[in-house]
Design a protein around this motif. Structure first.
Motif, PDB file in Angstrom:
ATOM      1  N   THR A  57       0.946  -1.193   0.016  1.00 48.96           N
ATOM      2  CA  THR A  57       0.103   0.008  -0.180  1.00 48.96           C
ATOM      3  C   THR A  57       1.014   1.082   0.027  1.00 48.96           C
ATOM      4  O   THR A  57       2.229   1.232   0.140  1.00 48.96           O
ATOM      5  CB  THR A  57      -1.033  -0.089   1.246  1.00 48.96           C
ATOM      6  OG1 THR A  57      -1.854   0.943   1.101  1.00 48.96           O
ATOM      7  CG2 THR A  57      -0.272   0.230   2.458  1.00 48.96           C
ATOM      8  N   ILE A  82       1.916  -5.347   2.608  1.00 50.09           N
ATOM      9  CA  ILE A  82       0.719  -5.704   3.078  1.00 50.09           C
ATOM     10  C   ILE A  82       0.804  -7.154   3.338  1.00 50.09           C
ATOM     11  O   ILE A  82       1.407  -8.113   2.524  1.00 50.09           O
ATOM     12  CB  ILE A  82      -0.342  -5.725   1.827  1.00 50.09           C
ATOM     13  CG1 ILE A  82      -0.618  -4.225   1.569  1.00 50.09           C
ATOM     14  CG2 ILE A  82      -1.737  -6.331   2.471  1.00 50.09           C
ATOM     15  CD1 ILE A  82      -1.687  -3.837   0.331  1.00 50.09           C
ATOM     16  N   ALA A  97      -6.876  -4.087   2.861  1.00 52.49           N
ATOM     17  CA  ALA A  97      -6.014  -3.242   3.020  1.00 52.49           C
ATOM     18  C   ALA A  97      -6.234  -1.658   2.269  1.00 52.49           C
ATOM     19  O   ALA A  97      -5.584  -1.008   2.580  1.00 52.49           O
ATOM     20  CB  ALA A  97      -4.863  -3.674   1.650  1.00 52.49           C
ATOM     21  N   ILE A 130      -6.297   0.615   5.611  1.00 58.03           N
ATOM     22  CA  ILE A 130      -5.212   0.881   6.217  1.00 58.03           C
ATOM     23  C   ILE A 130      -4.774   2.522   6.430  1.00 58.03           C
ATOM     24  O   ILE A 130      -4.790   2.912   7.674  1.00 58.03           O
ATOM     25  CB  ILE A 130      -3.915   0.440   5.610  1.00 58.03           C
ATOM     26  CG1 ILE A 130      -3.844  -1.208   5.516  1.00 58.03           C
ATOM     27  CG2 ILE A 130      -2.589   0.832   6.068  1.00 58.03           C
ATOM     28  CD1 ILE A 130      -2.727  -1.620   4.720  1.00 58.03           C
ATOM     29  N   ASP A 131      -5.272   3.309   5.510  1.00 61.71           N
ATOM     30  CA  ASP A 131      -5.155   4.701   5.369  1.00 61.71           C
ATOM     31  C   ASP A 131      -6.054   5.104   6.422  1.00 61.71           C
ATOM     32  O   ASP A 131      -5.770   6.094   7.263  1.00 61.71           O
ATOM     33  CB  ASP A 131      -5.166   5.069   4.049  1.00 61.71           C
ATOM     34  CG  ASP A 131      -5.330   6.785   4.283  1.00 61.71           C
ATOM     35  OD1 ASP A 131      -4.186   7.302   4.099  1.00 61.71           O
ATOM     36  OD2 ASP A 131      -6.227   7.500   4.358  1.00 61.71           O
ATOM     37  N   TYR A 165       0.911   4.021   9.936  1.00 58.57           N
ATOM     38  CA  TYR A 165       0.405   3.036   8.859  1.00 58.57           C
ATOM     39  C   TYR A 165       0.871   1.271   9.433  1.00 58.57           C
ATOM     40  O   TYR A 165       0.203   0.455   9.342  1.00 58.57           O
ATOM     41  CB  TYR A 165       1.045   3.246   7.524  1.00 58.57           C
ATOM     42  CG  TYR A 165       0.263   3.879   6.578  1.00 58.57           C
ATOM     43  CD1 TYR A 165      -0.282   4.949   6.928  1.00 58.57           C
ATOM     44  CD2 TYR A 165      -0.045   3.458   5.289  1.00 58.57           C
ATOM     45  CE1 TYR A 165      -1.102   5.653   5.950  1.00 58.57           C
ATOM     46  CE2 TYR A 165      -0.778   4.092   4.493  1.00 58.57           C
ATOM     47  CZ  TYR A 165      -1.444   5.100   4.778  1.00 58.57           C
ATOM     48  OH  TYR A 165      -2.167   5.824   3.884  1.00 58.57           O
ATOM     49  N   ALA A 219      -1.605   0.460  12.024  1.00 60.37           N
ATOM     50  CA  ALA A 219      -2.738   0.170  11.247  1.00 60.37           C
ATOM     51  C   ALA A 219      -2.913  -1.401  10.628  1.00 60.37           C
ATOM     52  O   ALA A 219      -3.888  -2.033  10.635  1.00 60.37           O
ATOM     53  CB  ALA A 219      -3.306   1.163  10.235  1.00 60.37           C
ATOM     54  N   ILE A 220      -1.672  -1.448   9.994  1.00 61.30           N
ATOM     55  CA  ILE A 220      -1.447  -2.995   9.226  1.00 61.30           C
ATOM     56  C   ILE A 220      -1.368  -4.101  10.379  1.00 61.30           C
ATOM     57  O   ILE A 220      -2.063  -5.043   9.943  1.00 61.30           O
ATOM     58  CB  ILE A 220       0.037  -2.956   8.366  1.00 61.30           C
ATOM     59  CG1 ILE A 220      -0.218  -1.815   7.342  1.00 61.30           C
ATOM     60  CG2 ILE A 220      -0.001  -4.272   7.908  1.00 61.30           C
ATOM     61  CD1 ILE A 220       1.015  -1.588   6.551  1.00 61.30           C
TER      62      ILE A 220
END
Lengths: 340, 144
Positions: free
Chosen positions: A80, A129, A138, A141-142, A288, A291-292
């Motif tokens: 990503t 990812i 995915a 994620i943002d 990020y 979040a992943i």
């Protein structure tokens, strides 16, 4: 390649463009899926993006080709692209505030983004990812990074109570993250019935309809008169922004994640008398990886937020038009790119 | 009339809308209000009372019992409302001293002090019975 090009308010075209060529330090990506962000919808309504830009910054992709000097990436890797690409040199970058970078590049906002079959990006902006995160997930994620940034910037601590205003994707992710972070209770206010149902399914302790219920009375009842420690404003509309400082307890904090394109009249007397703190939060470039990890571990449920998956050819009719409605039915719309 | 009852609300609306002075003072007001009278079981007030009304250009255009989303929500113990109504506590003092919880545009509420004061004068003309120990403050009422 096929790409969704922003022309101005209410005007997005899906057109054929030449494939980008990765330069030194860059990577060419085959985009698999791309989410439509609330700020994309805001731009569609108001025209605030650069005309001619390829939109899209919630990207799930695969590396096709790497440019000269790129290390750590190879064709076939899933990736990503960070929605914030800071310059690394300005005052804010040097002081650890990349989301405030003065020379920031933002895919899909001021440089070509990922609502396209292909895009190029600096290798330094990519994140791997993991296998356990599928292409649709995915795309979260943002927005998840945005939410985590807001919570990290706030004074939130386990045991606090919070009210989330707005049950769109950001609001629903905020509910989930606050619960994960140890909130004593998280309440959600949202006028749309499907979004209220989604709020219940992601673990909100109570869900309110602000058009039918008096939130002050509900919150007083639920908190035995103490009030909520935090209000997270995730709707980005004048009504909720105006009300947020009045809904938090005295000495509480209002965290604003929603982007409102209109001026808002506010009661700063209440802010002063009640010593309310108001905190803005923008993007989440440093969040990020977290979040992943949340998505990879299944700690955040993507299915609760992604309501529609559409093909690129339906981007405007089933994506932007549906999301720009006054009380939109979809939550997160993910656009699947054709394989080409 | 029992303070906060439907009968009382109807009388509040009738007397308010008949008052020329209030109409003039509140002519620019277009707001809805929820008033929450919190119970005080130790003082014989057992149940919470929630009422609402809307002011449009100096008239009470609508009254209701129960809750709705409104521009202002004012809540406090039953006894504080009694104190305000009988004149032991000024309304603005109650706002500023946090005797009442105010939700809504605080400045706007304070700016409406003159109309609020006149409104309280109108309410004091209504024969009013209070609950529990507050029965000592019952208002005999008189024609406005």
């Amino acid at each position: 390649m096929l790409a969704a090009v922003f022309r101005g308010a209410g005007d997005i075209d899906v057109v054929e463009l030449p494939d980008p060529v990765p330069g030194p330090g860059e990577v060419l990506l085959q985009v698999k899926a791309c989410g439509i962000c609330g700020s994309d919808v805001g731009a569609y309504k108001t025209g605030m993006y650069e005309p001619g830009i390829v939109i899209g910054h919630e990207i799930a992709a695969e590396v096709l080709e790497v440019g000269p000097g790129v290390e750590g990436w190879a064709p076939g890797d899933r990736a990503t692209v960070n929605g914030v690409i800071p310059c690394g040199r300005c005052y804010f970058c040097r002081h650890g505030r990349p989301s405030l970078c003065e020379e920031v590049l933002m895919p899909g906002v001021n440089m070509n983004g990922g609502m396209a079959t292909r895009m190029k990006a600096p290798a330094g902006a990519l994140h791997h990812i993991p296998e356990s995160v599928d292409d649709h997930a995915a795309c979260l994620i943002d927005p998840l990074a945005n939410v985590l940034h807001g919570i990290r910037r706030s004074r939130f601590k386990p045991g606090d109570r919070a009210l989330v205003l707005g049950g769109g994707p950001i609001g629903l992710l905020t509910v989930q993250c606050l619960k994960l972070a140890g909130a004593r209770a998280v309440y959600l206010s949202e006028p749309s019935p499907p979004r209220r149902r989604a709020g219940g399914s992601v673990g909100a302790d109570a869900v309110f309809d602000p058009l039918a219920e008096n939130l002050y009375i509900r919150l007083d009842e639920l908190t035995e008169g103490e009030g909520v420690d935090f209000v997270f404003e995730c709707a980005g509309v004048p009504a909720t922004l105006k009300e947020a400082p009045m809904l938090v307890r005295k000495g509480g904090q209002v965290v604003i994640l929603g982007i409102c394109e209109e001026p808002v009249e506010s009661d700063f007397m209440t802010v002063v008398l009640n010593e309310v703190e108001i905190l803005g939060s923008y993007c989440g470039p440093e969040e990020y990886p977290a979040a992943i990890t949340y998505l990879a571990r299944g700690q955040v449920n993507p299915q609760s937020v992604i309501s529609h998956v559409i093909p690129l050819e339906d981007l405007v009719s089933k994506g932007f038009e549906a999301l720009a409605a006054p009380m939109p039915e979809p939550l997160k719309v993910v656009v699947e790119m054709p394989a080409r | 009339m029992r303070f906060g009852s439907w009968e009382y609300l109807v009388e509040v609306q009738r007397r308010t809308n008949a008052d020329e002075k209030y109409r003039e003072l509140a002519k620019d007001e277009h707001d809805s209000y929820t008033l929450v009278l919190e119970p005080e079981p130790a003082k014989g007030v057992e149940r919470r009372i929630v009422v609402g009304f809307r002011v449009d250009g100096g008239e009470i255009s609508e009254i209701w019992e129960g809750e709705r989303p409104t521009d202002f929500t004012l809540s406090g113990p039953y006894g504080v409302w009694v104190d305000i109504l009988v004149g032991r506590l000024g309304a603005n003092a109650a706002f500023v001293m946090r005797k009442l919880k105010i939700r809504g545009n605080f400045l706007k509420l304070l700016k409406g002090a003159d109309s609020t004061q006149r409104w309280l004068e109108i309410l004091r003309t209504i024969p009013t019975e209070f609950e529990g120990v507050y029965a000592r403050d019952n208002l005999p009422g008189r024609e406005a």
